[in-house]
Design a protein around this motif. Sequence first.
Motif, PDB file in Angstrom:
ATOM      1  N   UNK A 135       0.825  -1.211   0.000  1.00 58.31           N
ATOM      2  CA  UNK A 135       0.000   0.000   0.000  1.00 58.31           C
ATOM      3  C   UNK A 135       0.860   1.262   0.000  1.00 58.31           C
ATOM      4  N   UNK A 136       0.619   2.118  -0.985  1.00 56.49           N
ATOM      5  CA  UNK A 136       1.293   3.402  -1.139  1.00 56.49           C
ATOM      6  C   UNK A 136       2.799   3.256  -1.363  1.00 56.49           C
ATOM      7  N   UNK A 137       3.195   2.129  -1.971  1.00 55.91           N
ATOM      8  CA  UNK A 137       4.589   1.949  -2.366  1.00 55.91           C
ATOM      9  C   UNK A 137       4.723   2.050  -3.880  1.00 55.91           C
ATOM     10  N   UNK A 138       5.913   2.402  -4.323  1.00 56.01           N
ATOM     11  CA  UNK A 138       6.208   2.371  -5.753  1.00 56.01           C
ATOM     12  C   UNK A 138       6.602   0.944  -6.142  1.00 56.01           C
ATOM     13  N   UNK A 139       6.652   0.679  -7.440  1.00 54.26           N
ATOM     14  CA  UNK A 139       7.059  -0.640  -7.926  1.00 54.26           C
ATOM     15  C   UNK A 139       8.445  -1.001  -7.402  1.00 54.26           C
ATOM     16  N   UNK A 157      -4.240   1.091  -4.090  1.00 52.42           N
ATOM     17  CA  UNK A 157      -4.570   1.815  -2.864  1.00 52.42           C
ATOM     18  C   UNK A 157      -6.077   1.881  -2.651  1.00 52.42           C
ATOM     19  N   UNK A 158      -6.830   2.115  -3.718  1.00 50.82           N
ATOM     20  CA  UNK A 158      -8.284   2.193  -3.585  1.00 50.82           C
ATOM     21  C   UNK A 158      -8.870   0.844  -3.158  1.00 50.82           C
ATOM     22  N   UNK A 159      -8.284  -0.248  -3.643  1.00 57.06           N
ATOM     23  CA  UNK A 159      -8.746  -1.579  -3.242  1.00 57.06           C
ATOM     24  C   UNK A 159      -8.554  -1.781  -1.745  1.00 57.06           C
ATOM     25  N   UNK A 176       3.094  -4.879   6.996  1.00 59.12           N
ATOM     26  CA  UNK A 176       2.277  -3.810   6.426  1.00 59.12           C
ATOM     27  C   UNK A 176       3.138  -2.560   6.250  1.00 59.12           C
ATOM     28  N   UNK A 177       2.846  -1.794   5.220  1.00 61.29           N
ATOM     29  CA  UNK A 177       3.508  -0.491   5.103  1.00 61.29           C
ATOM     30  C   UNK A 177       3.000   0.419   6.223  1.00 61.29           C
ATOM     31  N   UNK A 178       3.791   1.429   6.547  1.00 65.03           N
ATOM     32  CA  UNK A 178       3.408   2.350   7.626  1.00 65.03           C
ATOM     33  C   UNK A 178       2.042   2.989   7.383  1.00 65.03           C
ATOM     34  N   UNK A 179       1.717   3.438   6.152  1.00 63.05           N
ATOM     35  CA  UNK A 179       0.383   4.027   5.948  1.00 63.05           C
ATOM     36  C   UNK A 179      -0.758   3.018   6.070  1.00 63.05           C
ATOM     37  N   UNK A 180      -0.463   1.710   5.897  1.00 59.91           N
ATOM     38  CA  UNK A 180      -1.522   0.693   5.941  1.00 59.91           C
ATOM     39  C   UNK A 180      -1.871   0.282   7.362  1.00 59.91           C
ATOM     40  N   UNK A 181      -0.940   0.386   8.285  1.00 59.38           N
ATOM     41  CA  UNK A 181      -1.190  -0.129   9.639  1.00 59.38           C
ATOM     42  C   UNK A 181      -2.387   0.518  10.325  1.00 59.38           C
TER      43      UNK A 181
END
Length: 296
Positions: A135-139, A157-159, A176-181
Amino acid sequence: MTAALTPSAVLDAADWRARRHAHEERVDGWLTPHLARRRRGEKHPVEDFLFTYYSHRPAQLRRWHPGPGVLLSGADPAEFGRDYRASGAGVMLDTAAVRARRAESIDWIRTLLAATAGRQPHLGCFGMHEWAMVYRQTQAEVRHNAWPLRLSPEETARTVEANRIRCSHFDAYRFFTAPARPLNLLAPSREAQPALEQPGCLHANMDLYKWAYKLSPLVPSELVADAFALARDIRTLDMRASPYDLADLGYPPVRVETVEGRHEYVQAQRSFAERAAPLRARLIAECEGPALTTRR
């Protein structure tokens, strides 16, 4: 033979060698392609996961143990390791010594497995843990960046944001990425693991392999291999339902971003929970049963 090594079963040489050979052949079917890829420096996001994520080495998985209470006629203790003792009749695992050395670990595993088995399975996660890991990471930032994502970063991200994330498994949540937690309805921790894990969770069922090998040699190697086989199948679903596009590797996606895909995921998740239940029960029984009780 001491009382602590009183056998509950005896295998003659032909029988235990046949069991050992069958186990090695079964495991070699998994190990041979993995070791070949490792020699070539290749990585496979599905097939190699169990060998890289978990600490059990290929040689340890291949090594056969009969489990507690089994006397192996005509065996040499040097073939089986430091926890085996010789007698006039054969070789046997010193169950009492191993149990005493690992008492705290065995009790923790038993507590976790029993607590998990006592809960109703939750089947509504739709594999969003893998999406939360990108989530909210680049490739370039994603874990398996050699493989493309099926959707754009914004669609991914919308999913994630459109689904309630209720991941109860600490070892998934910690990736989890920091924004996903903050999007997760739970805050799993190692300490809370026995209070949160539930039998519908793919990762809790995959981890039966970990608990089986951590109990080895107190459980038969065939049980460890059964747990590995389940974990391997679960990993396939886990990555098919992930945001990665692995179709070129032969893994068509389970499109959990759609109603049809979520239904497919839940059906597979239910099937894995049903497969996991008897394995979990067997591990609990090994922890609690008389075979692991210190005899005097």
